[in-house]
Design a protein around this motif. Structure first.
Motif, PDB file in Angstrom:
ATOM      1  N   GLU A  50     -24.680  11.054 -16.651  1.00 14.43           N
ATOM      2  CA  GLU A  50     -25.234  12.225 -16.086  1.00 14.43           C
ATOM      3  C   GLU A  50     -26.449  11.904 -15.117  1.00 14.43           C
ATOM      4  O   GLU A  50     -26.698  12.551 -14.163  1.00 14.43           O
ATOM      5  CB  GLU A  50     -25.766  13.019 -17.317  1.00 14.43           C
ATOM      6  CG  GLU A  50     -26.274  14.418 -16.880  1.00 14.43           C
ATOM      7  CD  GLU A  50     -26.479  15.444 -18.245  1.00 14.43           C
ATOM      8  OE1 GLU A  50     -27.455  16.090 -18.007  1.00 14.43           O
ATOM      9  OE2 GLU A  50     -25.791  15.447 -18.979  1.00 14.43           O
ATOM     10  N   GLU A  51     -27.317  11.180 -15.667  1.00 12.55           N
ATOM     11  CA  GLU A  51     -28.467  10.576 -14.722  1.00 12.55           C
ATOM     12  C   GLU A  51     -28.156   9.909 -13.821  1.00 12.55           C
ATOM     13  O   GLU A  51     -28.698  10.165 -12.486  1.00 12.55           O
ATOM     14  CB  GLU A  51     -29.434   9.744 -15.598  1.00 12.55           C
ATOM     15  CG  GLU A  51     -30.385  10.383 -16.766  1.00 12.55           C
ATOM     16  CD  GLU A  51     -31.005   9.247 -17.694  1.00 12.55           C
ATOM     17  OE1 GLU A  51     -31.331   8.207 -16.579  1.00 12.55           O
ATOM     18  OE2 GLU A  51     -31.384   9.644 -18.562  1.00 12.55           O
ATOM     19  N   VAL A  54     -26.729  12.733 -11.005  1.00 11.90           N
ATOM     20  CA  VAL A  54     -28.038  13.687 -10.431  1.00 11.90           C
ATOM     21  C   VAL A  54     -28.574  12.644  -9.476  1.00 11.90           C
ATOM     22  O   VAL A  54     -29.026  13.252  -8.359  1.00 11.90           O
ATOM     23  CB  VAL A  54     -28.888  14.106 -11.730  1.00 11.90           C
ATOM     24  CG1 VAL A  54     -30.069  14.664 -11.223  1.00 11.90           C
ATOM     25  CG2 VAL A  54     -27.919  15.170 -12.481  1.00 11.90           C
ATOM     26  N   ASP A  57     -27.464  12.643  -5.954  1.00 12.91           N
ATOM     27  CA  ASP A  57     -27.478  13.884  -5.303  1.00 12.91           C
ATOM     28  C   ASP A  57     -26.125  14.946  -5.379  1.00 12.91           C
ATOM     29  O   ASP A  57     -25.709  15.503  -4.507  1.00 12.91           O
ATOM     30  CB  ASP A  57     -27.724  13.701  -3.883  1.00 12.91           C
ATOM     31  CG  ASP A  57     -29.409  13.627  -3.914  1.00 12.91           C
ATOM     32  OD1 ASP A  57     -30.122  14.449  -3.759  1.00 12.91           O
ATOM     33  OD2 ASP A  57     -29.579  12.547  -3.561  1.00 12.91           O
ATOM     34  N   GLY A  59     -25.969  16.884  -7.584  1.00 16.39           N
ATOM     35  CA  GLY A  59     -26.541  18.078  -7.845  1.00 16.39           C
ATOM     36  C   GLY A  59     -26.412  18.435  -9.470  1.00 16.39           C
ATOM     37  O   GLY A  59     -25.182  17.879 -10.280  1.00 16.39           O
ATOM     38  N   VAL A  60     -27.267  18.945 -10.155  1.00 13.83           N
ATOM     39  CA  VAL A  60     -27.020  19.259 -11.620  1.00 13.83           C
ATOM     40  C   VAL A  60     -25.851  20.331 -12.042  1.00 13.83           C
ATOM     41  O   VAL A  60     -25.255  19.566 -13.000  1.00 13.83           O
ATOM     42  CB  VAL A  60     -28.535  20.040 -12.160  1.00 13.83           C
ATOM     43  CG1 VAL A  60     -28.155  20.354 -13.663  1.00 13.83           C
ATOM     44  CG2 VAL A  60     -29.668  19.043 -11.843  1.00 13.83           C
ATOM     45  N   ASN A  61     -25.823  21.136 -11.464  1.00 18.61           N
ATOM     46  CA  ASN A  61     -24.558  22.123 -11.916  1.00 18.61           C
ATOM     47  C   ASN A  61     -23.211  21.363 -11.679  1.00 18.61           C
ATOM     48  O   ASN A  61     -22.558  21.432 -12.782  1.00 18.61           O
ATOM     49  CB  ASN A  61     -24.450  23.494 -11.381  1.00 18.61           C
ATOM     50  CG  ASN A  61     -25.947  24.108 -11.495  1.00 18.61           C
ATOM     51  OD1 ASN A  61     -26.061  24.013 -12.559  1.00 18.61           O
ATOM     52  ND2 ASN A  61     -25.985  25.139 -10.423  1.00 18.61           N
ATOM     53  N   THR A  63     -22.919  18.195 -11.676  1.00 20.75           N
ATOM     54  CA  THR A  63     -23.017  17.016 -12.553  1.00 20.75           C
ATOM     55  C   THR A  63     -22.459  17.191 -14.038  1.00 20.75           C
ATOM     56  O   THR A  63     -21.613  16.830 -14.683  1.00 20.75           O
ATOM     57  CB  THR A  63     -24.285  16.292 -12.740  1.00 20.75           C
ATOM     58  OG1 THR A  63     -24.647  15.887 -11.274  1.00 20.75           O
ATOM     59  CG2 THR A  63     -24.276  15.216 -13.836  1.00 20.75           C
ATOM     60  N   GLN A 248     -31.047  16.916  -1.697  1.00 20.12           N
ATOM     61  CA  GLN A 248     -31.097  18.234  -2.270  1.00 20.12           C
ATOM     62  C   GLN A 248     -31.712  19.323  -1.189  1.00 20.12           C
ATOM     63  O   GLN A 248     -31.383  20.397  -1.377  1.00 20.12           O
ATOM     64  CB  GLN A 248     -32.248  18.256  -3.624  1.00 20.12           C
ATOM     65  CG  GLN A 248     -31.686  17.337  -4.579  1.00 20.12           C
ATOM     66  CD  GLN A 248     -30.469  17.997  -5.106  1.00 20.12           C
ATOM     67  OE1 GLN A 248     -30.403  18.992  -5.319  1.00 20.12           O
ATOM     68  NE2 GLN A 248     -29.306  17.136  -5.109  1.00 20.12           N
ATOM     69  N   GLY A 282     -21.237  17.554  -4.429  1.00 21.19           N
ATOM     70  CA  GLY A 282     -21.919  18.822  -5.031  1.00 21.19           C
ATOM     71  C   GLY A 282     -22.125  20.033  -4.030  1.00 21.19           C
ATOM     72  O   GLY A 282     -21.676  21.263  -4.650  1.00 21.19           O
TER      73      GLY A 282
END
Length: 317
Positions: A50-51, A54, A57, A59-61, A63, A248, A282
């Motif tokens: 996960e790290e 992210v 790049d 993106g969180v969602n 990922t 980002q 992303g």
């Protein structure tokens, strides 16, 4: 690799491999550290993955979506080795790209029933918008299409001059007016000229100001409305150009432009100079807008049609 040889030229694939080198090295360097000393995919490996995503790049969602899918597979298969993680990641990223109908093309083509095929190009200054337009014009012309450019970014003299340089370099006609002219008027004249010349493709540059979204929205709406007086369903594509190296920040620009106008496809530039190539995955997923072109170098031929099979293959090579 015979499959790729059948579909893609060797030169194109080599350019893409080279263009994604920094992203790939960065990603797999982090990934190997994330699984060091582990033989199976467990919660710790997934947290580390996960790290990595992210930090690349993605993106969180997006990922979280990828991690969730891998968790489901791990739960179903009971035991997944860390050696299999690459394969699973590759499949899930390809699946995500497929869901946005991204990356199905293998060459620069235009819809058969749209003539002229009108592309309105949007994006902030500095992302490579004018360069992308110039390279697009060159690629379409190389394939035998008649192209006309429209310099409707009339707020910067440099934008008009840059587009003129590209028009001269690629040998395609350009419609321009003085700096400060009405952009919609330039777009109208461009389409009139294109129709009279029986052109196949029209590419319209527009201003890239984001500080006042209301003005930008009004301006782009007006340009569309005026173009439709000449070609009733124009523009056929609204292409948003994003600088992949900004990571980002590219997400933020995509958010602002999709609020200001109806973006139908994306071009992500400058992927060769960055380790942030994950942004392609992303942005495509988060905005559900297909990535149509990617820039992987300085040369005219380094603007490529984005193909998900090719991209994922280069990314995981």
């Amino acid at each position: 690799m015979s499959f790729f040889k059948n579909i893609f030229s060797k030169e194109k694939k080599e350019t893409l491999d080279k263009g994604l080198e920094k992203t790939k090295e960065n990603f797999f360097d982090k990934l190997s550290k994330a699984v060091v000393g582990k033989s199976k995919v467990d919660d710790e490996v997934l947290d580390n993955l996960e790290e990595v995503l992210v930090a690349s790049d993605v993106g969180v969602n997006t990922t979280l979506k990828i991690i969730e899918r891998i968790e489901e597979r791990v739960a179903k298969d009971k035991y997944v080795s860390t050696n299999e993680l690459n394969k699973i990641l590759r499949e899930e990223i390809a699946n995500l790209l497929a869901e946005t109908n991204t990356g199905n093309d293998i060459d620069f083509t235009i819809p058969e029933n749209k003539k002229p095929y009108v592309i309105m190009v949007v994006g902030v200054n500095g992302v490579g918008k004018t360069t992308t337009i110039g390279k697009l014009a060159a690629q379409f012309k190389k394939r035998g299409f008649k192209v006309v450019l429209g310099a409707a970014d009339t707020f910067r003299a440099a934008a008009i001059d840059q587009l003129q340089i590209w028009a001269d370099r690629t040998g395609v006609p350009i419609v321009r007016q003085e700096m400060g002219s009405d952009p919609a008027s330039v777009a109208f004249d461009t389409l009139k000229s294109a129709v009279s010349q029986n052109a196949d493709v029209v590419i319209i540059d527009t201003a890239g100001r984001l500080h006042n979204k209301v003005n930008l929205m009004n301006e782009l709406t007006k340009i569309k409305r005026v173009m439709q007086k000449v070609v009733e369903d124009a523009p056929h594509d609204v292409l948003l150009v994003l600088d992949g190296s900004t990571g980002q920040n590219a997400f933020e620009q995509a958010k602002q432009f999709t609020k200001a106008t109806e973006v139908s496809c994306l071009a992500v530039t400058k992927l060769d100079g960055t380790a942030k190539g994950g942004v392609v995955i992303g942005i495509s997923d988060q905005f559900q807008i297909p990535v149509k072109y990617i820039g992987v170098g300085e040369g005219i031929d380094d603007l490529q049609v984005f193909n998900k099979i090719e991209f994922v293959d280069s990314f995981f090579k």
